[in-house]
Design a protein around this motif. Structure first.
Motif, PDB file in Angstrom:
ATOM      1  N   MET A   1      -3.058 -17.007  -4.468  1.00 14.45           N
ATOM      2  CA  MET A   1      -3.397 -16.975  -3.059  1.00 14.45           C
ATOM      3  C   MET A   1      -4.831 -17.423  -2.864  1.00 14.45           C
ATOM      4  N   ASP A   2      -5.094 -18.144  -1.800  1.00 20.19           N
ATOM      5  CA  ASP A   2      -6.441 -18.590  -1.523  1.00 20.19           C
ATOM      6  C   ASP A   2      -7.310 -17.408  -1.173  1.00 20.19           C
ATOM      7  N   GLN A   3      -8.602 -17.532  -1.461  1.00 21.04           N
ATOM      8  CA  GLN A   3      -9.517 -16.445  -1.182  1.00 21.04           C
ATOM      9  C   GLN A   3     -10.617 -16.929  -0.255  1.00 21.04           C
ATOM     10  N   ASP A   4     -11.246 -15.976   0.406  1.00 21.38           N
ATOM     11  CA  ASP A   4     -12.347 -16.268   1.302  1.00 21.38           C
ATOM     12  C   ASP A   4     -13.623 -16.256   0.479  1.00 21.38           C
ATOM     13  N   VAL A   5     -14.269 -17.415   0.307  1.00 21.61           N
ATOM     14  CA  VAL A   5     -15.407 -17.491  -0.596  1.00 21.61           C
ATOM     15  C   VAL A   5     -16.679 -17.910   0.112  1.00 21.61           C
ATOM     16  N   SER A   6     -16.681 -17.915   1.443  1.00 24.28           N
ATOM     17  CA  SER A   6     -17.877 -18.336   2.154  1.00 24.28           C
ATOM     18  C   SER A   6     -18.966 -17.290   2.056  1.00 24.28           C
ATOM     19  N   GLU A   7     -20.215 -17.734   2.208  1.00 27.06           N
ATOM     20  CA  GLU A   7     -21.349 -16.819   2.192  1.00 27.06           C
ATOM     21  C   GLU A   7     -21.357 -16.039   3.492  1.00 27.06           C
ATOM     22  N   ALA A   8     -21.586 -14.737   3.410  1.00 31.36           N
ATOM     23  CA  ALA A   8     -21.618 -13.919   4.610  1.00 31.36           C
ATOM     24  C   ALA A   8     -22.679 -12.854   4.454  1.00 31.36           C
ATOM     25  N   VAL A   9     -23.212 -12.405   5.570  1.00 32.26           N
ATOM     26  CA  VAL A   9     -24.177 -11.318   5.580  1.00 32.26           C
ATOM     27  C   VAL A   9     -23.483 -10.100   6.151  1.00 32.26           C
ATOM     28  N   LEU A  10     -23.507  -8.992   5.423  1.00 36.74           N
ATOM     29  CA  LEU A  10     -22.852  -7.768   5.860  1.00 36.74           C
ATOM     30  C   LEU A  10     -23.900  -6.863   6.483  1.00 36.74           C
ATOM     31  N   ARG A 137     -15.135 -16.379   6.477  1.00 35.67           N
ATOM     32  CA  ARG A 137     -15.927 -15.475   7.314  1.00 35.67           C
ATOM     33  C   ARG A 137     -16.423 -14.265   6.516  1.00 35.67           C
ATOM     34  N   GLY A 138     -16.252 -14.297   5.207  1.00 38.05           N
ATOM     35  CA  GLY A 138     -16.753 -13.219   4.366  1.00 38.05           C
ATOM     36  C   GLY A 138     -15.827 -12.032   4.217  1.00 38.05           C
ATOM     37  N   ILE A 139     -14.609 -12.113   4.767  1.00 37.56           N
ATOM     38  CA  ILE A 139     -13.705 -10.961   4.725  1.00 37.56           C
ATOM     39  C   ILE A 139     -13.229 -10.680   3.301  1.00 37.56           C
ATOM     40  N   GLY A 140     -12.817 -11.717   2.589  1.00 36.08           N
ATOM     41  CA  GLY A 140     -12.354 -11.527   1.218  1.00 36.08           C
ATOM     42  C   GLY A 140     -13.429 -10.937   0.332  1.00 36.08           C
ATOM     43  N   LYS A 141     -14.656 -11.402   0.511  1.00 40.15           N
ATOM     44  CA  LYS A 141     -15.760 -10.877  -0.287  1.00 40.15           C
ATOM     45  C   LYS A 141     -16.050  -9.428   0.072  1.00 40.15           C
ATOM     46  N   ALA A 142     -16.029  -9.101   1.374  1.00 34.69           N
ATOM     47  CA  ALA A 142     -16.286  -7.724   1.803  1.00 34.69           C
ATOM     48  C   ALA A 142     -15.225  -6.773   1.261  1.00 34.69           C
ATOM     49  N   LEU A 143     -13.950  -7.171   1.318  1.00 30.46           N
ATOM     50  CA  LEU A 143     -12.879  -6.338   0.779  1.00 30.46           C
ATOM     51  C   LEU A 143     -13.049  -6.137  -0.725  1.00 30.46           C
ATOM     52  N   SER A 144     -13.404  -7.213  -1.430  1.00 33.56           N
ATOM     53  CA  SER A 144     -13.599  -7.115  -2.879  1.00 33.56           C
ATOM     54  C   SER A 144     -14.749  -6.183  -3.216  1.00 33.56           C
ATOM     55  N   GLU A 145     -15.843  -6.276  -2.469  1.00 30.49           N
ATOM     56  CA  GLU A 145     -16.991  -5.402  -2.716  1.00 30.49           C
ATOM     57  C   GLU A 145     -16.647  -3.943  -2.452  1.00 30.49           C
ATOM     58  N   MET A 146     -15.854  -3.684  -1.411  1.00 24.48           N
ATOM     59  CA  MET A 146     -15.425  -2.309  -1.140  1.00 24.48           C
ATOM     60  C   MET A 146     -14.615  -1.756  -2.303  1.00 24.48           C
ATOM     61  N   ALA A 147     -13.681  -2.571  -2.800  1.00 22.44           N
ATOM     62  CA  ALA A 147     -12.835  -2.130  -3.905  1.00 22.44           C
ATOM     63  C   ALA A 147     -13.657  -1.903  -5.169  1.00 22.44           C
ATOM     64  N   ILE A 148     -14.563  -2.831  -5.471  1.00 22.96           N
ATOM     65  CA  ILE A 148     -15.392  -2.702  -6.669  1.00 22.96           C
ATOM     66  C   ILE A 148     -16.247  -1.446  -6.594  1.00 22.96           C
ATOM     67  N   GLU A 149     -16.875  -1.221  -5.450  1.00 23.33           N
ATOM     68  CA  GLU A 149     -17.752  -0.057  -5.335  1.00 23.33           C
ATOM     69  C   GLU A 149     -16.962   1.244  -5.405  1.00 23.33           C
ATOM     70  N   THR A 150     -15.783   1.275  -4.793  1.00 20.47           N
ATOM     71  CA  THR A 150     -14.967   2.489  -4.856  1.00 20.47           C
ATOM     72  C   THR A 150     -14.577   2.805  -6.294  1.00 20.47           C
ATOM     73  N   MET A 151     -14.151   1.784  -7.046  1.00 18.10           N
ATOM     74  CA  MET A 151     -13.770   2.015  -8.439  1.00 18.10           C
ATOM     75  C   MET A 151     -14.978   2.393  -9.290  1.00 18.10           C
ATOM     76  N   ALA A 152     -16.135   1.800  -8.999  1.00 21.56           N
ATOM     77  CA  ALA A 152     -17.352   2.172  -9.726  1.00 21.56           C
ATOM     78  C   ALA A 152     -17.733   3.621  -9.439  1.00 21.56           C
ATOM     79  N   MET A 153     -17.575   4.050  -8.184  1.00 21.79           N
ATOM     80  CA  MET A 153     -17.865   5.439  -7.824  1.00 21.79           C
ATOM     81  C   MET A 153     -16.908   6.406  -8.506  1.00 21.79           C
ATOM     82  N   LYS A 154     -15.716   5.913  -8.854  1.00 18.08           N
ATOM     83  CA  LYS A 154     -14.743   6.725  -9.579  1.00 18.08           C
ATOM     84  C   LYS A 154     -14.917   6.584 -11.090  1.00 18.08           C
ATOM     85  N   ASP A 155     -16.043   5.987 -11.493  1.00 18.40           N
ATOM     86  CA  ASP A 155     -16.437   5.890 -12.899  1.00 18.40           C
ATOM     87  C   ASP A 155     -15.626   4.872 -13.688  1.00 18.40           C
TER      88      ASP A 155
END
Length: 213
Positions: A1-10, A137-155
């Motif tokens: 599946m294609d991903q959203d790879v544009s630069e975005a500021v959150l 629009r940065g949505i794919g990156k934002a979702l990925s960052e949320m998932a990564i941070e949640t898993m990191a917080m779960k060690d």
């Protein structure tokens, strides 16, 4: 599946304190964030100066299952059964995030975490999809960052995923987040396309399982 790879500021609102285990996670971004403004860096919006606001939420109940399935099935090279979706969202509902534009679901990421025999937590990104008209629009990156941070917080010590060899936008997105190519999987998908297995090491690399040859 294609991903959203544009630069975005959150631009964050009401963030919880962020973790410090890894520099690969945006220190100003929280997995529990419910609203964000993504500053669109596409040419059209650079001209207009418009900002698009999206909201993000976790999976809640069965009523969202068909929405999730619809978003992902449009992009898959091979379809999943409803039981596959249920396996992920009912075992790890806090690792499934939606992006919404108003009341419309426009993106989703689905993940899981499991513990090895050595007691190491390993995360896995199973699915990521963004509606075609909402990409760059940065949505794919934002979702990925949320998932990564949640898993990191779960060690989680490591996060892995597979993506098609030919899916250059997805490869660019994940590599921008710090993932590296672990191995090539020949004819991994039903359509005969090879895949790359990617991994993101967060900590305790000495305890991670060895990759298969």
């Amino acid at each position: 599946m294609d991903q959203d790879v544009s630069e975005a500021v959150l631009v964050e609102k009401n963030l919880f304190p962020s973790i410090g285990e890894t520099d690969l996670v945006d220190k100003n971004h929280s997995a529990y964030q419910k609203e964000a403004v993504l500053e669109d860096k596409t040419k059209d919006n650079q001209k207009s100066g418009e900002e698009q606001q999206f909201t993000f939420c976790e999976f809640h109940d069965e009523s969202q299952l068909k929405v999730l399935q619809s978003l992902i099935d449009k992009e898959l090279s091979e379809p999943y059964s409803i039981y596959t979706y249920r396996y992920f969202v009912y075992n790890w509902p806090d690792l499934c995030f939606f992006a919404l534009d108003g009341d419309r679901f426009v993106g989703v990421i689905v993940c899981k975490m499991e513990e090895t025999m050595e007691g190491v937590q390993i995360g896995y990104i199973a699915m990521l999809a963004v509606e075609v008209e909402y990409r760059k629009r940065g949505i794919g990156k934002a979702l990925s960052e949320m998932a990564i941070e949640t898993m990191a917080m779960k060690d989680a010590a490591m996060i892995s995923l597979e993506t098609e060899l030919t899916n250059k936008p997805a490869l660019a997105l994940y590599q921008s987040l710090g993932f590296i190519r672990e191995r090539r999987l020949l004819r991994y998908y039903m359509n005969g396309v090879d895949a790359f297995r990617l991994k993101l090491v967060l900590h305790d690399s000495s305890m991670l399982p060895l990759s298969e040859d």
